[in-house]
Scaffold this active site. Structure first.
Site, PDB file in Angstrom:
ATOM      1  N   LYS A  65      22.246 -10.892 -31.874  1.00 17.20           N
ATOM      2  CA  LYS A  65      23.038 -10.763 -30.641  1.00 17.20           C
ATOM      3  C   LYS A  65      24.318  -9.954 -30.826  1.00 17.20           C
ATOM      4  O   LYS A  65      24.778  -9.295 -29.902  1.00 17.20           O
ATOM      5  CB  LYS A  65      23.365 -12.157 -30.079  1.00 17.20           C
ATOM      6  CG  LYS A  65      22.152 -12.822 -29.459  1.00 17.20           C
ATOM      7  CD  LYS A  65      22.481 -14.153 -28.848  1.00 17.20           C
ATOM      8  CE  LYS A  65      21.222 -14.794 -28.299  1.00 17.20           C
ATOM      9  NZ  LYS A  65      21.477 -16.015 -27.542  1.00 17.20           N
ATOM     10  N   GLY A 127      28.445 -20.318 -34.189  1.00 18.58           N
ATOM     11  CA  GLY A 127      27.561 -19.152 -34.316  1.00 18.58           C
ATOM     12  C   GLY A 127      27.651 -18.241 -33.098  1.00 18.58           C
ATOM     13  O   GLY A 127      28.523 -18.414 -32.233  1.00 18.58           O
ATOM     14  N   TYR A 211      15.627 -25.911 -27.180  1.00 19.74           N
ATOM     15  CA  TYR A 211      14.633 -26.428 -26.231  1.00 19.74           C
ATOM     16  C   TYR A 211      13.262 -26.580 -26.869  1.00 19.74           C
ATOM     17  O   TYR A 211      12.357 -27.150 -26.280  1.00 19.74           O
ATOM     18  CB  TYR A 211      14.547 -25.531 -24.988  1.00 19.74           C
ATOM     19  CG  TYR A 211      14.119 -24.107 -25.283  1.00 19.74           C
ATOM     20  CD1 TYR A 211      15.063 -23.136 -25.601  1.00 19.74           C
ATOM     21  CD2 TYR A 211      12.779 -23.737 -25.256  1.00 19.74           C
ATOM     22  CE1 TYR A 211      14.679 -21.834 -25.888  1.00 19.74           C
ATOM     23  CE2 TYR A 211      12.391 -22.432 -25.540  1.00 19.74           C
ATOM     24  CZ  TYR A 211      13.346 -21.489 -25.851  1.00 19.74           C
ATOM     25  OH  TYR A 211      12.968 -20.203 -26.143  1.00 19.74           O
TER      26      TYR A 211
HETATM   27  P1  ATR Z   1      24.262 -17.004 -35.326  1.00 21.15           P
HETATM   28  O1  ATR Z   1      23.266 -16.076 -35.926  1.00 21.15           O
HETATM   29  O2  ATR Z   1      23.944 -17.506 -33.975  1.00 21.15           O
HETATM   30  O3  ATR Z   1      25.650 -16.488 -35.412  1.00 21.15           O
HETATM   31  P2  ATR Z   1      24.879 -18.717 -37.421  1.00 21.15           P
HETATM   32  O4  ATR Z   1      26.063 -17.901 -37.673  1.00 21.15           O
HETATM   33  O5  ATR Z   1      23.861 -18.854 -38.503  1.00 21.15           O
HETATM   34  O6  ATR Z   1      24.117 -18.298 -36.159  1.00 21.15           O
HETATM   35  O7  ATR Z   1      25.392 -20.125 -36.941  1.00 21.15           O
HETATM   36  C1  ATR Z   1      24.663 -21.251 -37.040  1.00 21.15           C
HETATM   37  C2  ATR Z   1      25.567 -22.427 -36.777  1.00 21.15           C
HETATM   38  O8  ATR Z   1      24.902 -23.607 -37.220  1.00 21.15           O
HETATM   39  C3  ATR Z   1      26.867 -22.360 -37.546  1.00 21.15           C
HETATM   40  O9  ATR Z   1      27.884 -22.952 -36.771  1.00 21.15           O
HETATM   41  C4  ATR Z   1      26.550 -23.174 -38.791  1.00 21.15           C
HETATM   42  O10 ATR Z   1      27.686 -23.745 -39.431  1.00 21.15           O
HETATM   43  P3  ATR Z   1      28.470 -22.920 -40.588  1.00 21.15           P
HETATM   44  O11 ATR Z   1      29.334 -21.950 -39.851  1.00 21.15           O
HETATM   45  O12 ATR Z   1      29.217 -23.957 -41.320  1.00 21.15           O
HETATM   46  O13 ATR Z   1      27.406 -22.259 -41.410  1.00 21.15           O
HETATM   47  C5  ATR Z   1      25.707 -24.261 -38.189  1.00 21.15           C
HETATM   48  N1  ATR Z   1      24.910 -24.893 -39.204  1.00 21.15           N
HETATM   49  C6  ATR Z   1      23.801 -24.406 -39.803  1.00 21.15           C
HETATM   50  N2  ATR Z   1      23.338 -25.278 -40.726  1.00 21.15           N
HETATM   51  C7  ATR Z   1      24.188 -26.341 -40.702  1.00 21.15           C
HETATM   52  C8  ATR Z   1      24.252 -27.582 -41.420  1.00 21.15           C
HETATM   53  N3  ATR Z   1      23.353 -27.905 -42.358  1.00 21.15           N
HETATM   54  N4  ATR Z   1      25.254 -28.447 -41.122  1.00 21.15           N
HETATM   55  C9  ATR Z   1      26.172 -28.132 -40.185  1.00 21.15           C
HETATM   56  N5  ATR Z   1      26.165 -26.979 -39.481  1.00 21.15           N
HETATM   57  C10 ATR Z   1      25.184 -26.106 -39.742  1.00 21.15           C
END
Ligand code: ATR
Length: 264
Positions: A65, A127, A211
């Site tokens: 995105k 994210g 979803y």
């Molecule tokens: P995007 O591609 O949409 O930007 P991303 O950056 O991978 O996605 O974000 C995924 C989100 O899920 C992040 O907020 C991530 O937290 P971190 O910033 O700490 O990585 C969260 N997330 C993924 N795995 C997680 C886990 N095991 N526990 C808590 N949060 C998690």
């Protein structure tokens, strides 16, 4: 025949083709919508196919995105403000990126008639989709927006542009009225955020942007604690509806049949 794709990685969970193709049939449109598992190196190549007209439109999902922005020539104000694009089309020979996630989330909350103007709302995650959720909550006149992310720096980065939000420490569960899971955790059924919501005594709304699966662990445990639970189905439908309307200048009904298509 016009061709449309949703691009992402992973992409197998996406129900966009099912929904768009259903609306194509309903409106007798000679078009086809497919999902495409993409590697980052091929992103520009795909976008260029929109420029040449080989592809008529793209939906964009995780993790592209934001990455797609340098491939585009113009951003809508919504895409610009959130630095997040989920819809691509050609307008006056220019590649345009737009964000329909904001309207998607806002309409999903309006759909359930949940008034956030007097609510403390917590968002989990930082994210790509989170600035869109924040924008929608702002449009809904939400009283207070809190942001909690495992990696606090990422939440702080979002606050640099959106100063009206408050950052809370991971695990600091307060007296919230609504909790939104905007992390990627839950896509696998056994995924567990590891947060304890038992201190919340009143009945509140737990909302998961995911979803598919229909009920993440986050929603299941909230349901067991007798809270109100909603998955991201209506947000998904409304964001798709906004893209569809933009591309085809046709507004499909969001009726029971449409909702069933996504629920099956
Ligand atoms: P995007 O591609 O949409 O930007 P991303 O950056 O991978 O996605 O974000 C995924 C989100 O899920 C992040 O907020 C991530 O937290 P971190 O910033 O700490 O990585 C969260 N997330 C993924 N795995 C997680 C886990 N095991 N526990 C808590 N949060 C998690």
């Amino acid at each position: 025949m016009k061709k449309y794709f949703v691009i992402g990685n992973p992409i197998s969970h996406s129900l966009s083709p099912k929904l768009h193709n259903f609306w194509f049939r309903k409106h007798n449109l000679n078009a086809k919508y497919e999902k495409l598992l993409l590697e980052k190196d091929n992103l520009n190549k795909i976008v260029q196919k929109v420029k040449t007209g080989e592809i008529s439109g793209l939906n964009v999902t995780v993790p592209f995105k934001q990455l797609i922005i340098p491939c585009l020539e113009k951003l809508s104000p919504e895409a610009q403000n959130t630095q997040s694009v989920n819809t691509v089309y050609l307008e006056n020979n220019k590649l345009v990126g737009h964000n329909t996630d904001i309207a998607g989330f806002e309409l999903a909350i309006r759909h359930i008639k949940f008034d956030t103007s007097n609510k403390n709302v917590l968002i989990l995650g930082a994210g790509g989709v989170v600035p869109s959720v924040i924008s929608a909550l702002k449009n809904l006149n939400t009283k207070n927006i809190f942001l909690m992310n495992r990696t606090k720096e990422k939440a702080q980065k979002i606050r640099e542009k959106l100063e009206y939000i408050e950052i809370v420490d991971w695990g600091d569960i307060r007296d919230f009225d609504m909790i939104i899971n905007a992390t990627s955790l839950g896509l696998n059924k056994e995924d567990d955020l590891g947060l304890n919501f038992e201190s919340i005594k009143k009945k509140i709304l737990f909302y998961d942007l995911i979803y598919n699966p229909k009920e993440t662990k986050f929603l299941k445990s909230a349901r067991q604690m007798m809270h109100i639970v909603e998955n991201g189905k209506m947000m998904f439908i409304y964001q798709a509806h906004q893209s569809f309307t933009l591309w085809h200048k046709v507004m499909p009904n969001i009726d029971k049949e449409t909702i069933t298509i996504v629920s099956e």
